[in-house]
Design a protein around this motif. Structure first.
Motif, short mmCIF file in Angstrom:
data_model
loop_
_atom_site.label_atom_id
_atom_site.label_comp_id
_atom_site.label_asym_id
_atom_site.label_seq_id
_atom_site.Cartn_x
_atom_site.Cartn_y
_atom_site.Cartn_z
N VAL A 105 28.94 26.66 38.42
CA VAL A 105 28.18 27.41 37.00
C VAL A 105 29.16 28.41 36.80
O VAL A 105 29.56 29.35 36.76
CB VAL A 105 26.56 28.50 37.60
CG1 VAL A 105 26.01 28.68 36.27
CG2 VAL A 105 26.18 27.19 38.13
N ARG A 106 29.80 27.60 35.44
CA ARG A 106 30.33 28.42 34.37
C ARG A 106 30.39 29.48 33.88
O ARG A 106 28.99 28.96 33.12
CB ARG A 106 31.18 27.04 33.81
CG ARG A 106 32.43 27.62 32.83
CD ARG A 106 33.41 27.08 31.71
NE ARG A 106 33.16 25.67 32.14
CZ ARG A 106 33.30 24.84 30.54
NH1 ARG A 106 33.42 25.21 30.06
NH2 ARG A 106 32.96 23.32 31.58
N ILE A 107 30.92 30.68 33.69
CA ILE A 107 30.64 31.91 33.12
C ILE A 107 31.00 31.00 31.89
O ILE A 107 32.55 31.42 31.61
CB ILE A 107 31.20 32.86 33.45
CG1 ILE A 107 29.68 33.35 34.77
CG2 ILE A 107 31.04 34.11 32.87
CD1 ILE A 107 30.47 34.29 35.81
N ILE A 108 30.11 31.40 30.54
CA ILE A 108 31.09 31.67 29.05
C ILE A 108 31.17 32.39 28.85
O ILE A 108 30.06 33.12 28.12
CB ILE A 108 31.20 30.35 28.54
CG1 ILE A 108 31.34 29.19 29.03
CG2 ILE A 108 31.42 29.79 27.14
CD1 ILE A 108 29.76 27.77 28.66
N ALA A 127 36.20 40.87 36.43
CA ALA A 127 36.28 40.28 34.66
C ALA A 127 37.31 39.59 34.08
O ALA A 127 36.57 38.38 32.88
CB ALA A 127 36.96 41.88 34.40
N ASP A 128 37.96 38.27 35.55
CA ASP A 128 38.12 37.33 35.55
C ASP A 128 37.92 36.09 35.94
O ASP A 128 37.84 35.34 35.86
CB ASP A 128 39.64 37.13 35.68
CG ASP A 128 39.91 37.41 36.86
OD1 ASP A 128 38.95 37.71 37.65
OD2 ASP A 128 41.35 36.86 37.67
N ALA A 129 36.64 36.06 36.39
CA ALA A 129 35.35 35.33 36.48
C ALA A 129 35.28 34.22 36.14
O ALA A 129 34.34 34.63 34.91
CB ALA A 129 33.99 36.06 37.54
N ALA A 130 35.30 33.17 36.63
CA ALA A 130 34.97 31.81 35.87
C ALA A 130 33.60 31.25 36.32
O ALA A 130 33.15 30.31 35.12
CB ALA A 130 36.46 30.90 36.08
N GLN A 131 33.57 31.59 37.59
CA GLN A 131 32.25 31.24 38.25
C GLN A 131 31.10 31.74 38.64
O GLN A 131 32.16 32.77 39.20
CB GLN A 131 32.45 29.93 38.55
CG GLN A 131 34.01 28.17 38.30
CD GLN A 131 33.45 27.45 39.03
OE1 GLN A 131 33.41 27.60 40.02
NE2 GLN A 131 33.90 25.91 38.79
#
Length: 264
Positions: free
Chosen positions: A136-139, A124-128
């Motif tokens: 690749v950043r997850i927004i 749930a806290d994955a940023a990439q």
């Protein structure tokens, strides 16, 4: 056919509502974002990658709508990722079987469904996205669908927007959400926060935009959402006589959104 849109980033366009698949080149292979749609197009994509000597090492679905959850055996067995909420939603929607989903939403018969929705939720806290390639950043946000993710490929200044910031589709709200208007406006604020770092914008459907169009599309989507919220007169070129050829059906989507919001 694959088209290069930035250094190390290519797209493959489907005839189905001008859907954009994104290919990001890494050190040992490529990341494939939202592959689709018809069987022959997926096969073409697999052949194009194979012919160029590129192997798919990871996939990613930006959100849990069927046209972003597809795959083809020719693309291999790489892990297919999504946000945790996206994966949970897809699993719930497919719990009654693929055929039931296909009938309920009217998936065209040319679409192969054998590998539909076989995605793995990231923490749930994955940023990439975990892969051996450019970061690749997850927004993540909740506009349009639960667990929707835009992706920022910072090294190449590319924003993969999922089903937002389109020049042909209006904002399509998740009307099952508690506050779909605020969800959408919050997502636009997140995208606005990275807009100055973007040279190439790739929407899930529609034309690819350059740096000068990023803020303009955010502003256009925000104006549309405010018009829905306040029941203002709508002046949006994606709806009505100014819509691009073949996209008149978008006006029907607009009317349904107006009606459903009025009933809330």
């Amino acid at each position: 056919m694959l088209r290069q849109v930035a250094d190390g980033v290519l797209t493959h366009v489907s005839e189905f509502v001008q859907s954009n698949t994104v290919v990001v080149q890494g050190r040992g292979g490529v990341l494939l974002i939202d592959p689709g749609i018809h069987g022959d197009e997926l096969a073409c994509l697999a052949n194009d990658l194979s012919d160029s000597g590129q192997t798919v090492v990871a996939g990613f679905s930006t959100h849990p709508h069927w046209d972003h959850l597809l795959w083809n055996p020719g693309l291999g067995e790489a892990p297919r990722y999504a946000t945790a909420r996206c994966a949970d939603t897809a699993r719930d929607r497919l719990s009654g079987g693929v055929d039931a989903v296909a009938k309920a939403v009217g998936i065209p018969e040319q679409v192969p469904l054998d590998l539909l929705g076989l995605i793995t939720g990231l923490p749930a806290d994955a940023a990439q996205i975990p892969w051996d390639g450019p970061e690749v950043r997850i927004i993540e946000h909740q506009a349009h669908a639960p667990g929707h993710a835009a992706l920022l490929i910072e090294e190449h200044s590319v924003l993969v927007a999922g089903d937002m910031l389109s020049d042909v589709l209006i904002p399509m709200l998740d009307l099952n959400a508690a506050d779909p208007i605020e969800d959408y406006l919050a997502a636009l604020r997140l995208l606005e926060g990275v807009a100055d770092d973007v040279d190439v914008l790739i929407p899930g459907h529609g034309s690819i935009g350059e740096a000068d169009q990023v803020h303009a599309r955010i502003d256009q989507d925000r104006a549309y959402v405010h018009a829905l919220c306040d029941a203002d007169v709508l002046n949006d070129p994606r709806v009505g006589p100014s819509a691009k050829d073949g996209w008149d059906w978008v006006a029907g989507v607009h009317e349904r959104q107006l009606q459903q919001l009025a009933q809330r």
